[in-house]
Design a protein around this motif. Structure first.
Motif, PDB file in Angstrom:
ATOM      1  N   PHE A  72       0.564  -1.367   0.266  1.00 43.80           N
ATOM      2  CA  PHE A  72       0.050  -0.076   0.217  1.00 43.80           C
ATOM      3  C   PHE A  72       1.197   1.165  -0.121  1.00 43.80           C
ATOM      4  O   PHE A  72       0.083   2.331  -1.076  1.00 43.80           O
ATOM      5  CB  PHE A  72      -1.018  -0.224   1.659  1.00 43.80           C
ATOM      6  N   LEU A  73       2.040   1.379   0.746  1.00 41.75           N
ATOM      7  CA  LEU A  73       2.839   2.430   0.844  1.00 41.75           C
ATOM      8  C   LEU A  73       3.125   2.555  -0.464  1.00 41.75           C
ATOM      9  O   LEU A  73       3.298   3.742  -0.811  1.00 41.75           O
ATOM     10  CB  LEU A  73       3.979   2.625   1.937  1.00 41.75           C
ATOM     11  N   LEU A  74       3.616   1.403  -1.283  1.00 43.84           N
ATOM     12  CA  LEU A  74       4.956   1.625  -2.167  1.00 43.84           C
ATOM     13  C   LEU A  74       3.699   2.103  -3.824  1.00 43.84           C
ATOM     14  O   LEU A  74       4.109   3.110  -4.387  1.00 43.84           O
ATOM     15  CB  LEU A  74       5.285   0.341  -2.878  1.00 43.84           C
ATOM     16  N   TYR A  75       2.392   1.575  -3.202  1.00 39.20           N
ATOM     17  CA  TYR A  75       1.800   2.033  -4.387  1.00 39.20           C
ATOM     18  C   TYR A  75       1.086   4.066  -3.911  1.00 39.20           C
ATOM     19  O   TYR A  75       1.549   4.437  -5.181  1.00 39.20           O
ATOM     20  CB  TYR A  75       0.430   1.344  -4.234  1.00 39.20           C
ATOM     21  N   LEU A  76       1.104   3.966  -3.065  1.00 39.95           N
ATOM     22  CA  LEU A  76       1.267   5.696  -2.588  1.00 39.95           C
ATOM     23  C   LEU A  76       1.379   6.183  -3.403  1.00 39.95           C
ATOM     24  O   LEU A  76       1.916   7.480  -3.763  1.00 39.95           O
ATOM     25  CB  LEU A  76       0.504   5.293  -0.968  1.00 39.95           C
ATOM     26  N   GLY A  77       3.032   5.540  -2.825  1.00 44.96           N
ATOM     27  CA  GLY A  77       3.973   6.806  -3.589  1.00 44.96           C
ATOM     28  C   GLY A  77       4.783   6.328  -4.928  1.00 44.96           C
ATOM     29  O   GLY A  77       4.696   7.006  -5.460  1.00 44.96           O
ATOM     30  N   HIS A  78       3.917   5.587  -5.588  1.00 45.01           N
ATOM     31  CA  HIS A  78       3.757   5.612  -7.046  1.00 45.01           C
ATOM     32  C   HIS A  78       3.201   6.580  -7.507  1.00 45.01           C
ATOM     33  O   HIS A  78       2.931   7.590  -8.427  1.00 45.01           O
ATOM     34  CB  HIS A  78       3.543   4.535  -7.446  1.00 45.01           C
ATOM     35  N   LEU A  79       1.241   6.405  -6.723  1.00 43.59           N
ATOM     36  CA  LEU A  79       0.971   7.585  -6.914  1.00 43.59           C
ATOM     37  C   LEU A  79       1.390   9.452  -6.826  1.00 43.59           C
ATOM     38  O   LEU A  79       0.976  10.321  -7.343  1.00 43.59           O
ATOM     39  CB  LEU A  79      -0.233   7.406  -6.249  1.00 43.59           C
ATOM     40  N   ILE A  80       1.749   9.277  -5.971  1.00 42.45           N
ATOM     41  CA  ILE A  80       2.462  10.779  -5.593  1.00 42.45           C
ATOM     42  C   ILE A  80       3.258  10.688  -6.704  1.00 42.45           C
ATOM     43  O   ILE A  80       3.190  11.841  -7.033  1.00 42.45           O
ATOM     44  CB  ILE A  80       3.112  10.545  -4.223  1.00 42.45           C
ATOM     45  N   ALA A  81       4.459  10.444  -6.701  1.00 36.92           N
ATOM     46  CA  ALA A  81       5.348  10.568  -7.654  1.00 36.92           C
ATOM     47  C   ALA A  81       5.169  10.514  -9.452  1.00 36.92           C
ATOM     48  O   ALA A  81       5.421  11.709 -10.109  1.00 36.92           O
ATOM     49  CB  ALA A  81       6.909   9.427  -7.146  1.00 36.92           C
ATOM     50  N   ASP A  82       3.901   9.919  -9.295  1.00 34.76           N
ATOM     51  CA  ASP A  82       3.703  10.105 -11.264  1.00 34.76           C
ATOM     52  C   ASP A  82       2.129  11.064 -11.612  1.00 34.76           C
ATOM     53  O   ASP A  82       2.333  10.964 -12.353  1.00 34.76           O
ATOM     54  CB  ASP A  82       2.857   8.303 -11.538  1.00 34.76           C
ATOM     55  N   TYR A  83       1.656  11.375 -10.899  1.00 38.16           N
ATOM     56  CA  TYR A  83       1.013  12.488 -10.583  1.00 38.16           C
ATOM     57  C   TYR A  83       0.821  14.209  -9.808  1.00 38.16           C
ATOM     58  O   TYR A  83       1.458  14.971 -10.771  1.00 38.16           O
ATOM     59  CB  TYR A  83      -0.425  11.972 -10.201  1.00 38.16           C
ATOM     60  N   PRO A  84       1.037  14.142  -8.442  1.00 34.65           N
ATOM     61  CA  PRO A  84       1.219  15.563  -8.051  1.00 34.65           C
ATOM     62  C   PRO A  84       2.769  16.281  -8.450  1.00 34.65           C
ATOM     63  O   PRO A  84       2.912  17.267  -8.505  1.00 34.65           O
ATOM     64  CB  PRO A  84       0.715  15.607  -6.686  1.00 34.65           C
ATOM     65  N   LEU A  85       3.275  15.036  -7.785  1.00 34.89           N
ATOM     66  CA  LEU A  85       5.332  15.430  -8.063  1.00 34.89           C
ATOM     67  C   LEU A  85       5.899  15.293  -9.904  1.00 34.89           C
ATOM     68  O   LEU A  85       7.117  15.551  -9.789  1.00 34.89           O
ATOM     69  CB  LEU A  85       5.701  14.392  -7.178  1.00 34.89           C
ATOM     70  N   GLN A  86       4.658  14.886 -10.745  1.00 32.80           N
ATOM     71  CA  GLN A  86       5.577  14.491 -12.045  1.00 32.80           C
ATOM     72  C   GLN A  86       5.688  16.241 -12.849  1.00 32.80           C
ATOM     73  O   GLN A  86       4.297  16.312 -12.742  1.00 32.80           O
ATOM     74  CB  GLN A  86       5.365  13.463 -12.580  1.00 32.80           C
ATOM     75  N   THR A  87       6.435  16.425 -12.936  1.00 32.60           N
ATOM     76  CA  THR A  87       6.347  18.198 -13.773  1.00 32.60           C
ATOM     77  C   THR A  87       6.088  17.716 -15.448  1.00 32.60           C
ATOM     78  O   THR A  87       6.119  16.464 -15.569  1.00 32.60           O
ATOM     79  CB  THR A  87       7.851  18.819 -13.632  1.00 32.60           C
ATOM     80  N   ASP A  88       5.254  18.643 -15.972  1.00 28.35           N
ATOM     81  CA  ASP A  88       4.421  18.987 -17.604  1.00 28.35           C
ATOM     82  C   ASP A  88       5.953  18.707 -18.127  1.00 28.35           C
ATOM     83  O   ASP A  88       6.077  17.648 -19.190  1.00 28.35           O
ATOM     84  CB  ASP A  88       4.649  20.415 -17.485  1.00 28.35           C
ATOM     85  N   HIS A  89       7.253  19.216 -18.065  1.00 27.45           N
ATOM     86  CA  HIS A  89       8.194  18.400 -18.704  1.00 27.45           C
ATOM     87  C   HIS A  89       8.978  17.281 -18.546  1.00 27.45           C
ATOM     88  O   HIS A  89       8.971  16.348 -20.037  1.00 27.45           O
ATOM     89  CB  HIS A  89       9.767  19.328 -18.083  1.00 27.45           C
ATOM     90  N   GLN A  90       8.696  16.284 -17.811  1.00 23.67           N
ATOM     91  CA  GLN A  90       8.870  15.298 -17.157  1.00 23.67           C
ATOM     92  C   GLN A  90       7.617  14.425 -18.237  1.00 23.67           C
ATOM     93  O   GLN A  90       8.600  13.678 -18.941  1.00 23.67           O
ATOM     94  CB  GLN A  90       9.147  14.897 -15.467  1.00 23.67           C
TER      95      GLN A  90
END
Length: 130
Positions: free
Chosen positions: A7-25
Motif C-alpha cells: 500500500f505504501l509503495l502504491y501510494l508513493g507511486h501515485l504521489i510521484a506519478d501525478y502530483p510530483l511529475q512535472t509537465d516537462h518530465q
C-alpha cells in the motif's frame, strides 16, 4: 506486512506519478537522447525518494525491521523498472504482441503502463516482506 508495504509503495507511486511529475518530465521522459533520459531519470528518482520516505515512515510508525540492503535493492528495482516502463516502447511492444492495437489507439496504453508499474511494486513488496 506485505499489504502495508504494498500500500505504501502504491501510494508513493501515485504521489510521484501525478502530483510530483512535472509537465516537462511527462512530455519528455520517453524522448530520444540525453534530454529524454534526463527527464526520465529525474522522474524515476522522484519515485525512489518518495517510496524510500514512505518505507522509512512505515518502519518508524509500524515498527518494521526492514533490512537495509534488501530495502535499497527494492528502491533500485522501483526506480529502474519505472524508468524502463516510462520509455513507452515496452508497453507499445506488449500491446502489439498481445494484439491490442485498437485498445492502444483508444487510450488503453495508460492502463497497461500503470499495470506494469503496479506489478513491479508488488514484486518489491513481496521481496521486502519475505
Amino acid at each position: 506486512m506485505f499489504a502495508d508495504i504494498a500500500f505504501l509503495l502504491y501510494l508513493g507511486h501515485l504521489i510521484a506519478d501525478y502530483p510530483l511529475q512535472t509537465d516537462h518530465q511527462a512530455e519528455h521522459k520517453a524522448g530520444p537522447g540525453l534530454a529524454g533520459w534526463r527527464a526520465n531519470l529525474s522522474h524515476a528518482t522522484t519515485h525512489v525518494v518518495v517510496c524510500g520516505l514512505l518505507l522509512a515512515l512505515g518502519a518508524a510508525v509500524l515498527g518494521w525491521r526492514l533490512p537495509v540492503l534488501p530495502a535499497l535493492a527494492a528502491l533500485v528495482w522501483i526506480g529502474a523498472t519505472h524508468a524502463v516502463i516510462d520509455r513507452r516502447w515496452p508497453v507499445a511492444a506488449w500491446m502489439r504482441w498481445a494484439r491490442q492495437e485498437s485498445w492502444a489507439a483508444a487510450g488503453g496504453t495508460a492502463h497497461v503502463d500503470q499495470t506494469a508499474h503496479i506489478a513491479a511494486l508488488v514484486v518489491a513488496a513481496l521481496c521486502l516482506s519475505a
